[in-house]
Design a protein around this motif. Structure first.
Motif, short mmCIF file in Angstrom:
data_model
loop_
_atom_site.label_atom_id
_atom_site.label_comp_id
_atom_site.label_asym_id
_atom_site.label_seq_id
_atom_site.Cartn_x
_atom_site.Cartn_y
_atom_site.Cartn_z
N LEU A 1 -0.87 0.68 -10.75
CA LEU A 1 -1.30 0.75 -9.63
C LEU A 1 -2.07 -0.31 -9.18
N THR B 1 -1.70 -3.01 -5.51
CA THR B 1 -1.82 -3.00 -4.01
C THR B 1 -2.23 -4.38 -2.77
N THR C 1 0.73 7.08 -7.06
CA THR C 1 -0.21 7.14 -7.14
C THR C 1 0.52 9.07 -7.26
N LEU C 2 0.77 9.10 -5.94
CA LEU C 2 1.14 10.53 -5.83
C LEU C 2 1.61 10.92 -6.88
N SER D 1 5.83 5.17 -13.26
CA SER D 1 5.10 6.17 -12.39
C SER D 1 5.65 7.53 -12.74
N LEU E 1 0.60 -0.93 -0.04
CA LEU E 1 0.42 -0.18 0.04
C LEU E 1 0.94 1.27 0.13
N MET E 2 2.08 0.98 0.46
CA MET E 2 2.80 2.22 0.61
C MET E 2 3.53 3.12 -0.40
N PHE F 1 2.29 2.29 -3.23
CA PHE F 1 0.60 2.20 -4.46
C PHE F 1 0.69 3.65 -4.32
N PHE F 2 0.52 3.78 -2.82
CA PHE F 2 -0.21 5.76 -2.63
C PHE F 2 0.75 6.34 -2.63
#
Length: 272
Positions: free
Chosen positions: A130, A134, A10-11, A154, A3-4, A6-7
């Protein structure tokens, strides 16, 4: 941990373009409408490219041949957006007063279309990657893929979303002044940047990132010059020392008759 990642990715991918949408596009309802128009044409270009791939895919196993056609189709859709911009500015914006016209100058409208193109480009390329980040683990990714694959993808997504903004500003200016050299140069830069991503198949991420970063710097400097960016304007933007005219009450201003002595100045603003 997944999750880290992923975020974080995404950012990196959508942070800059989301900031542009929030701070620039959302300030005006007209800009929001034009943003969705640009997004629609971007989706339309990718749909045409997908149809082309679907028609020719039985003949070959590679998809590289669709890349130049996708670039040409997207730039053609950018030209159609420019035609829409001309009609909007001369038919609808002519009803506004000078203060609101300055809020919707030609370069600002082209940037709105660019944000639309960039947003759709990012949302087409990154969600699959992405989703695989997850967890659990990295299900769906090739086991031999480099550990830098997600971060580099990314970064490329972020650069392409921003380059679409720059390319739209330059292309609209090229269409406005009928400068075919500029249009051909942007077409070449777009094709070169897209082709450089093919190095990712060989995990040569440093090569693709280096090429795209150089193209982004050139495109940004070019778009800034076209839009008339100066040191003073950059300072005013960073310090928020220059207030922009409010967009509230534009419907009332649209119904207000334009004085005869200000028609020439209003026409000049529309052309700029």
């Amino acid at each position: 941990m997944t999750l880290m990642l992923f975020f974080g990715c995404t950012l990196i991918s959508f942070g800059p373009i989301s900031s542009l949408f929030t701070l620039f596009v959302c300030r005006s309802s007209i800009r929001q409408v034009l943003f969705f128009v640009g997004s629609f044409f971007s989706l339309l270009s990718m749909a045409f490219a997908s149809f082309l791939w679907f028609a020719i895919s039985p003949l070959t196993q590679t998809t590289t041949y669709t890349l130049p056609f996708s670039v040409f189709i997207m730039e053609a859709c950018r030209f159609f957006c420019f035609q829409i911009t001309k009609k909007v500015r001369h038919n609808f914006l002519s009803q506004l007063n000078e203060g609101d016209l300055k809020l919707h100058s030609r370069h600002k409208i082209s940037l709105v279309f660019g944000v639309g193109f960039g947003t759709v480009s990012g949302f087409i390329t990154m969600p699959v990657i992405l989703q695989q980040l997850t967890g659990p683990g990295n299900f769906g990714l090739v086991q031999s893929q480099s550990q830098y694959f997600a971060v580099c993808s990314s970064a490329l997504c972020m650069l392409f979303t921003l380059m679409h903004c720059c390319w739209t500003v330059i292309m609209f200016e090229a269409f406005q002044v009928r400068n075919h050299t500029w249009a051909a140069a942007i077409l070449f830069l777009h094709l070169l940047a897209s082709s450089s991503t093919l190095f990712n198949k060989a995990e040569l991420y440093a090569v693709s990132l280096s090429v795209v970063v150089v193209i982004f710097i050139v495109s940004f400097a070019w778009a800034a010059k076209v839009a008339g960016m100066t040191k003073q304007s950059v300072y005013n933007t960073l310090t928020l020392s220059q207030s922009q005219p409010s967009f509230s009450g534009w419907r009332n201003n649209a119904n207000r008759p334009v004085p005869t002595n200000s028609r020439n100045s209003t026409a000049a603003i529309i052309n700029n």
